[in-house]
Design a protein around this motif. Structure first.
Motif, PDB file in Angstrom:
ATOM      1  N   GLU A 140       3.930  -2.454  -6.038  1.00  0.00           N
ATOM      2  CA  GLU A 140       2.634  -2.895  -6.567  1.00  0.00           C
ATOM      3  C   GLU A 140       2.648  -4.332  -7.065  1.00  0.00           C
ATOM      4  O   GLU A 140       1.607  -4.975  -7.150  1.00  0.00           O
ATOM      5  CB  GLU A 140       2.181  -1.945  -7.689  1.00  0.00           C
ATOM      6  N   ALA A 196       5.451   2.379  -3.094  1.00  0.00           N
ATOM      7  CA  ALA A 196       4.642   1.146  -3.042  1.00  0.00           C
ATOM      8  C   ALA A 196       5.230   0.081  -3.966  1.00  0.00           C
ATOM      9  O   ALA A 196       5.728   0.393  -5.048  1.00  0.00           O
ATOM     10  CB  ALA A 196       3.205   1.452  -3.456  1.00  0.00           C
ATOM     11  N   ASN A 243       0.796  -1.232   0.000  1.00  0.00           N
ATOM     12  CA  ASN A 243       0.000   0.000   0.000  1.00  0.00           C
ATOM     13  C   ASN A 243       0.825   1.277   0.000  1.00  0.00           C
ATOM     14  O   ASN A 243       0.267   2.376  -0.048  1.00  0.00           O
ATOM     15  CB  ASN A 243      -0.953   0.001   1.203  1.00  0.00           C
ATOM     16  N   GLY A 244       2.125   1.174   0.097  1.00  0.00           N
ATOM     17  CA  GLY A 244       2.961   2.372   0.113  1.00  0.00           C
ATOM     18  C   GLY A 244       2.763   3.218   1.363  1.00  0.00           C
ATOM     19  O   GLY A 244       2.709   4.446   1.282  1.00  0.00           O
TER      20      GLY A 244
END
Ligand code: GLU
Length: 318
Positions: free
Chosen positions: A104, A102, A93-94
């Motif tokens: 991803e 993040a 989620n950063g």
């Protein structure tokens, strides 16, 4: 064509017993006295029993822990690794240490054992609760470990900093128990499954107590964050610690990258769950594991498609 391929494979076999399709995979673990190391070694042991069928050869070296593993997977230096559920969440989620950064492509594979945030203090240090750590010599953990990163979150929540300790040492798990025994620190911090070799060593070399970590700041962290839960370390696991210890905790999780091919993850997951009783017998912290929980709890990154395929075949997910 056929005979040329055969000749190649035969030459490879003669050269080192390898087949033409062999692929090496690396799993990031933790310190050798922790449980992550056993998770990685156990997975590799099960994978490597079938190398002749699938061509995968698995190694699971000791590493700095959760954050080091996530970062190595992100950099493409490792294929898979073990990481705390809170740091899986933040990386995907950063948030927290991963703010603006993040990951991803981080993918969840399954969760493993619960990991209570564990504080052990020398009996002669007069530390009874987490608050008593103020002014003491505390091993806050090596950078790259999950416990160090989670300790920083806890200090923040309490309005403390590293300066609240007379010493904040950064020893690795393999070194911290000896430091406690030698009176070089008053307390050590470890987010880890139980029972484990590190805490066993700490409590058998010196009179040492597991400390409750359950103040208001901790209660608030549990209420506000889905990846934390209350946790109890049962009494009777370690010498001199007959009472339950109240704290909070996360889960150990097994993660990978979207870049890792589906069939590789499928084979690794099959090796674990096709041999699940054997896997569970490899460490006492695995005793209560249930496949249905492992594929649903503690996972905040999306499931890797290779894992998803196996779980669907088993009817564990829709
Ligand atoms: N939870 C620790 C970490 O993230 C590792 C615990 C273990 O090695 O079992 O670094």
């Amino acid at each position: 064509m056929k005979s040329a391929t055969f000749a190649l494979a035969a030459a490879a076999l003669a050269a080192g017993g390898a087949t033409a399709q062999e692929r090496f995979i690396t799993i990031g673990t933790g310190g050798q006295t922790g449980v992550y190391y056993v998770v990685g070694q156990s997975i590799c042991r099960l994978v490597n029993r079938e190398t002749a069928q699938h061509g995968l050869r698995c190694t699971a070296p000791s590493t700095g822990g959760s954050i080091a593993n996530i970062n190595a997977i992100k950099a493409g230096d490792m294929d898979m690794g073990v990481a705390q559920s809170d740091w899986q969440y933040h990386a995907y989620n950063g948030s927290a240490d991963y703010e603006g950064d993040a990951f991803e492509d981080l993918r969840a594979v399954f969760s493993v054992h619960p990991e209570p945030f564990t504080v052990v203090a020398r009996a002669d240090s007069e530390i009874e609760t987490f608050e008593d750590l103020q002014g003491k010599r505390v091993n806050v953990g090596n950078p790259g470990s999950g416990q160090r990163a989670t300790m920083e979150i806890v200090l923040d929540a309490m309005g403390w900093s590293m300066d609240d300790f007379s010493l904040a040492s950064e020893l690795r798990p393999a070194e911290q128990s000896a430091a406690l025994g030698d009176n070089r620190v008053d307390a050590i911090v470890y987010t880890v499954g139980h029972p484990n070799g590190s805490i066993q060593e700490a409590t058998s070399t010196v009179d040492a107590r597991l400390v409750d970590v359950n103040n208001d700041a901790i209660q608030q962290l549990i209420e506000e964050n889905p990846y934390y839960a209350s946790a109890t370390i049962p009494g009777g696991m370690y010498a001199g610690n007959d009472e339950d210890t109240e704290t909070f905790g996360v889960k150990a999780t097994f993660v990978t990258s979207a870049e890792v091919p589906d069939d590789v993850v499928y084979e690794v997951v099959s090796a674990v769950f096709d041999n699940f009783d054997r896997f569970k017998s490899l460490h006492p912290a695995f005793e209560n594991l249930q496949p249905e929980d492992m594929v649903s709890e503690g996972l905040s990154a999306p499931l890797h498609p290779g894992a998803e395929r196996y779980y669907r075949e088993q009817g564990w997910i829709e």
